[in-house]
Scaffold this motif. Structure first.
Motif, short mmCIF file in Angstrom:
data_model
loop_
_atom_site.label_atom_id
_atom_site.label_comp_id
_atom_site.label_asym_id
_atom_site.label_seq_id
_atom_site.Cartn_x
_atom_site.Cartn_y
_atom_site.Cartn_z
N UNK A 204 0.81 -1.22 0.00
CA UNK A 204 0.00 0.00 0.00
C UNK A 204 0.84 1.26 0.00
N UNK A 205 1.93 1.25 0.78
CA UNK A 205 2.80 2.43 0.83
C UNK A 205 3.46 2.67 -0.52
N UNK A 206 3.93 1.60 -1.16
CA UNK A 206 4.53 1.76 -2.49
C UNK A 206 3.53 2.34 -3.47
N UNK A 207 2.28 1.88 -3.41
CA UNK A 207 1.25 2.40 -4.30
C UNK A 207 0.95 3.87 -4.03
N UNK A 208 0.90 4.25 -2.76
CA UNK A 208 0.65 5.65 -2.42
C UNK A 208 1.78 6.55 -2.89
N UNK A 209 3.02 6.10 -2.71
CA UNK A 209 4.16 6.90 -3.16
C UNK A 209 4.15 7.07 -4.67
N UNK A 210 3.78 6.03 -5.40
CA UNK A 210 3.69 6.14 -6.86
C UNK A 210 2.63 7.17 -7.25
N UNK A 211 1.48 7.10 -6.60
CA UNK A 211 0.40 8.04 -6.92
C UNK A 211 0.81 9.48 -6.64
N UNK A 212 1.39 9.70 -5.47
CA UNK A 212 1.80 11.06 -5.11
C UNK A 212 2.91 11.56 -6.03
N UNK A 213 3.86 10.67 -6.35
CA UNK A 213 4.92 11.06 -7.29
C UNK A 213 4.34 11.51 -8.62
N UNK A 214 3.38 10.76 -9.15
CA UNK A 214 2.79 11.10 -10.44
C UNK A 214 2.07 12.45 -10.39
N UNK A 215 1.42 12.74 -9.27
CA UNK A 215 0.74 14.03 -9.16
C UNK A 215 1.74 15.17 -9.05
N UNK A 216 2.87 14.93 -8.38
CA UNK A 216 3.91 15.97 -8.30
C UNK A 216 4.50 16.22 -9.69
N UNK A 217 4.71 15.18 -10.47
CA UNK A 217 5.25 15.36 -11.81
C UNK A 217 4.23 16.03 -12.74
N UNK A 218 2.96 15.82 -12.46
CA UNK A 218 1.92 16.56 -13.19
C UNK A 218 2.07 18.06 -12.95
N UNK A 219 2.34 18.43 -11.70
CA UNK A 219 2.55 19.85 -11.38
C UNK A 219 3.78 20.39 -12.12
N UNK A 220 4.83 19.58 -12.20
CA UNK A 220 6.03 20.00 -12.91
C UNK A 220 5.71 20.30 -14.37
N UNK A 221 5.02 19.38 -15.04
CA UNK A 221 4.67 19.57 -16.44
C UNK A 221 3.78 20.80 -16.63
N UNK A 222 2.86 20.99 -15.70
CA UNK A 222 1.98 22.15 -15.78
C UNK A 222 2.78 23.44 -15.68
#
Length: 255
Positions: A204-222
């Protein structure tokens, strides 16, 4: 490391003119509890269960192995620094929003979206720290002041500088989360190779970190799509903010 190609995200503004301009910066005071259903897998008293054939051998259950002290120390520092980083990100957007929206009101939906995601990340790590009894960093007061000053200062320099701040922060944070995900996946592979059961908390922790990482990278692209690299003195601004992030990560992992 050059960030991924920019991906401009478009958001539609809110049409309710009665909504206060910065209402989304007010934190939620209550959360809805999750409804959990517990389904029994035990056979009913009246059910019959046939015995397996004598030639069929039952698969032995996988054994569980506790985390080593080194692994526990890694998780303690990782969760502590993650919580501190999400606190800082939330404060940066909180400080940026009023001056930025006075000059660029069309960015309201974008700022609301990014602030809401960071606030959700912060709640996630608050809950993990409480569950595992991990103390927050002792640098809370300093990081609070630094993040607020960084957010306000870059917003006062204009939209491009505010987005350059987001790009720099998310570049470092995205790489930081990537490293943590790689460590957890390596643990999981090792457990499976050893015939050990991988606990749901690690998965579960690995999955949460992946999700949060992807949202942070979304902010970067934006941010890149919103002309972050058009900010005056972008190379210096980018290097200074990224260096500050790396230093804050190093300190928060230890203190």
């Amino acid at each position: 490391m050059t960030p991924s190609p920019s991906l401009r995200l478009r958001f539609r503004g809110l049409s309710n003119r009665g909504t206060p301009l910065f209402d989304f910066l007010v934190p939620a005071l209550a959360q809805r509890p999750e409804n959990r259903r517990h389904v029994s897998t035990s056979p009913s008293p009246t059910s019959t269960q046939s015995a397996p054939p004598s030639s069929q051998k039952a698969t032995p259950p996988k054994r569980r192995h506790p985390l080593s002290e080194e692994q526990r120390d890694f998780l303690d520092s990782a969760l502590r620094v993650n919580q501190a980083g999400e606190l800082a990100a939330t404060l940066i957007y909180t400080a940026q929003t009023p001056p930025l929206l006075r000059a660029e009101p069309h960015l309201r939906s974008l700022m609301q979206h990014m602030h809401a995601q960071e606030a959700g990340h912060f709640r996630t790590f608050n809950a993990l720290l409480a569950r595992h009894r991990i103390r927050p960093t002792l640098m809370y007061p300093l990081w609070t002041a630094a993040a607020t000053a960084l957010g306000w200062g870059t917003a006062m320099l204009g939209r491009e500088a505010a987005m350059a701040c987001t790009e720099a922060v998310e570049t470092e944070i995205g790489g930081h989360y990537n490293g943590q995900v790689r460590v957890l996946l390596a643990w999981m592979r090792q457990m499976e190779e050893n015939g050990e059961e991988v606990g749901e908390e690690i998965r579960g922790l690995a999955g949460e970190l992946k999700r949060i990482r992807d949202e942070e990278l979304e902010h970067l692209d934006t941010a890149v799509g919103e002309d972050a690299r058009e900010a005056k003195g972008w190379p210096v601004l980018n290097a200074v903010i990224r260096g500050g992030c790396r230093g804050a990560i190093w300190v928060s992992e230890r203190i």
